[in-house]
Scaffold this motif. Sequence first.
Motif, short mmCIF file in Angstrom:
data_model
loop_
_atom_site.label_atom_id
_atom_site.label_comp_id
_atom_site.label_asym_id
_atom_site.label_seq_id
_atom_site.Cartn_x
_atom_site.Cartn_y
_atom_site.Cartn_z
N ALA A 278 -33.04 -19.95 -19.83
CA ALA A 278 -32.67 -19.38 -18.72
C ALA A 278 -32.98 -17.87 -18.21
CB ALA A 278 -31.30 -19.85 -17.85
N ILE A 281 -36.99 -18.03 -18.29
CA ILE A 281 -37.48 -18.56 -16.90
C ILE A 281 -37.46 -17.48 -15.91
CG2 ILE A 281 -37.14 -20.19 -15.00
CD1 ILE A 281 -36.27 -22.30 -17.37
N ASP A 282 -36.27 -16.72 -15.82
CA ASP A 282 -35.89 -15.83 -14.97
C ASP A 282 -37.11 -14.74 -14.85
OD1 ASP A 282 -33.94 -16.72 -13.40
OD2 ASP A 282 -32.44 -16.01 -14.57
N LEU A 297 -43.29 -25.62 -16.27
CA LEU A 297 -41.98 -25.84 -16.98
C LEU A 297 -42.17 -27.24 -17.47
CD1 LEU A 297 -39.82 -24.12 -17.86
CD2 LEU A 297 -38.47 -25.20 -15.98
N TYR A 391 -44.47 -23.25 -10.93
CA TYR A 391 -43.95 -22.14 -10.12
C TYR A 391 -45.19 -21.16 -10.07
CZ TYR A 391 -41.33 -18.34 -8.32
OH TYR A 391 -40.61 -17.50 -7.63
N GLN A 398 -34.74 -21.86 -10.93
CA GLN A 398 -34.86 -22.37 -12.24
C GLN A 398 -34.21 -23.59 -12.44
OE1 GLN A 398 -32.19 -21.26 -15.68
NE2 GLN A 398 -32.49 -19.23 -14.81
#
Length: 696
Positions: A278, A281-282, A297, A391, A398
Amino acid sequence: MLIGHYTYSLVLISVLVAILASYTTLDLAGRIASASGRARMLWVCGGALSMGVGIWSMHFIGMLAFTLPIPLAYDIPLTLLSLLITIFTSGLALWLVSHDRVPVLNIVLGAFVMGLGSSTMHYTGMAAMRMQPGIDYDPTLFGLSLVIAVTASAAALSIAVRLRKETPYVRLARSGAAVIMGFAILGMHYTAMTAANFPAGSFCGAIPGGLLPDGLDKLVLIASLTVLGITLLTSVLDARMAARTAQLSLSLKEANRELTQLALHDNLTGLPNRILLADRIDQAMHKVDAQGGMFALMFLDLDGFKPVNDAFGHHVGDQLLRAVAVRMRENFHRHDTLARIGGDEFVLLVELDDGEEAVSVASRQVALVSQPFSVQEHDLQVTVSIGISLYPGNGRTQQELLMNADAAMYHAKSAGKNGYSFFDASMNTNARNQLQLLQDLRLALREGQFCLHYQPKFSAGTHRPIGAEALMRWNHPQLGLLMPDTFMGLAEKTGLIIPIGEWVLNEACRQMKRWYDAGYTDWRIAVNLSALQFSHVGLVETVTDALATHGLPANCLTLEITETTAMSDADASMTVLQKLSDMDVDLSIDDFGTGYSSLMYLKRLPANELKIDRGFVRDLEDDSDDAAIVSAIVALGQALNLRIVAEGVETASQQSFLTRLGCDSLQGFLLGHPLPAERFMADIEACRRRLSEITN
């Protein structure tokens, strides 16, 4: 001029005191360097006292070692002043070199302070004798003593700075340096003593009220050794405590690192877990928002992992997951992230230059995973289905990206597995429907919404009923009666097929026991086994328990497995089938002719029956190839002493052809539809009458 003499025992003591004072000074420099804040200032003050007392004691014992042919004494105020001078200047010099980074200027300044302080201490101590007339100093030797004092101090401070760090051999180095420093200090003292000339007729003016030398050397020695010993002992103990504290701190850091590793990484594979994923991804989203670019992803789910896990045990499954993780991790860029988020599910975060690059990355992962894995002498093969979301474009958070990649992965599985699929908006509807269906499926298992319908089987020659096949149905509260093809695939994929299959087996045995008790002792009830059920380690025990629970003879139960399932791992299948056969359970190879038949294994399989797929029967009248295939299957079965069952019989001509060909039993809508047990017997009687009319 008065001629003086030295007491060599006291000279030797002064040498030892000088070396001890030097070693203590070097050790204190190390403690000062490792301390900080208030503790550092306390060590500077303690070092000033110890260093000052040590240098002064060496000087005073050296003076006591020098004797003149006249009585001597020492003025108390001047003697104390000489002590204070050396303590103060020693403290100032230590403070100048106590910083973490010591510039050369500090060493030079400290050397002048310490050297001149030592010289001042020495000549003040000499003045404490109050010689009348005054002491006559040789200018050359006097100047030389000052130079030696400053040079010795510079050397001492430089060595102290170099040796203040705690290293494996630092104490040995300090011991050698202490000897050099001690002799340097002694050189200053005895040079200064040599510079002193005492005129003939001189006398000591400090005798009235002064310190007399009798026993004074012992007192000074004891006092100085006490101060130096206490200081050195305190330094050593503090160093040990600091070392233990440092070790404890290192252990705590290591423990924190391990806790962080456990908190952010998967314990089995060492890959990042959901929490770390997480965060990555951020970071990737912020980077794309700030600098442009894109990332993919990829949600990866292994195909065929559950059968491996069930067949060989969790320890083999765990090693297979590790091997998969290692193989995938070795084949992507260092700045990309591969995470395991649970079970056999992985997520790959890949930075891209363009969307097309995602195709090559996904294709490479599919190809890598599909290659065999060698785990504990087993050659295991799994594949992977990959769902891809991009993205920007396929989500703003996410959670959306992961959900959309998950939906794309399910689409890849439904398309045949062992491949990849990019997310499309329409997939969310399908994913939500699948999720709802899965929740309903779990609820159906708990609340008993499943039921069995039974389709009769008839003897081809006598038209007599010989049993039935149990077919599953789901009484869905909202959607009505659902056929197996709407939910069995999901049950297989999620593993729910295991408890559902156990229910089917028990329910079929329960119903067959009723018919058996009603006099139909020659009937058999057929139950289909899925691939996952067949590979499950508890299959034999489940069958045994079901038969024992309902008191049903084993030869009244027929277990049907597809040809593909039986042949996928023929050796393992042989073991399971042999155990079932030894129990007298009837075994049928379903959908025969649709898979990759192997006559070598087929003749070894302890099967009792071959079941001709309905696809061949459907086109029997119009397709000569199907007729030829069915004829070959019947001939093969007869040669292997196997019963032949044909399913999907819907016309009288199909029935007639299959009967003439030599099939043992028939099944299909012509003969009877699948019905609940309470309507089954009525339909059997109606079918009997219908067949009698056709044959007559």
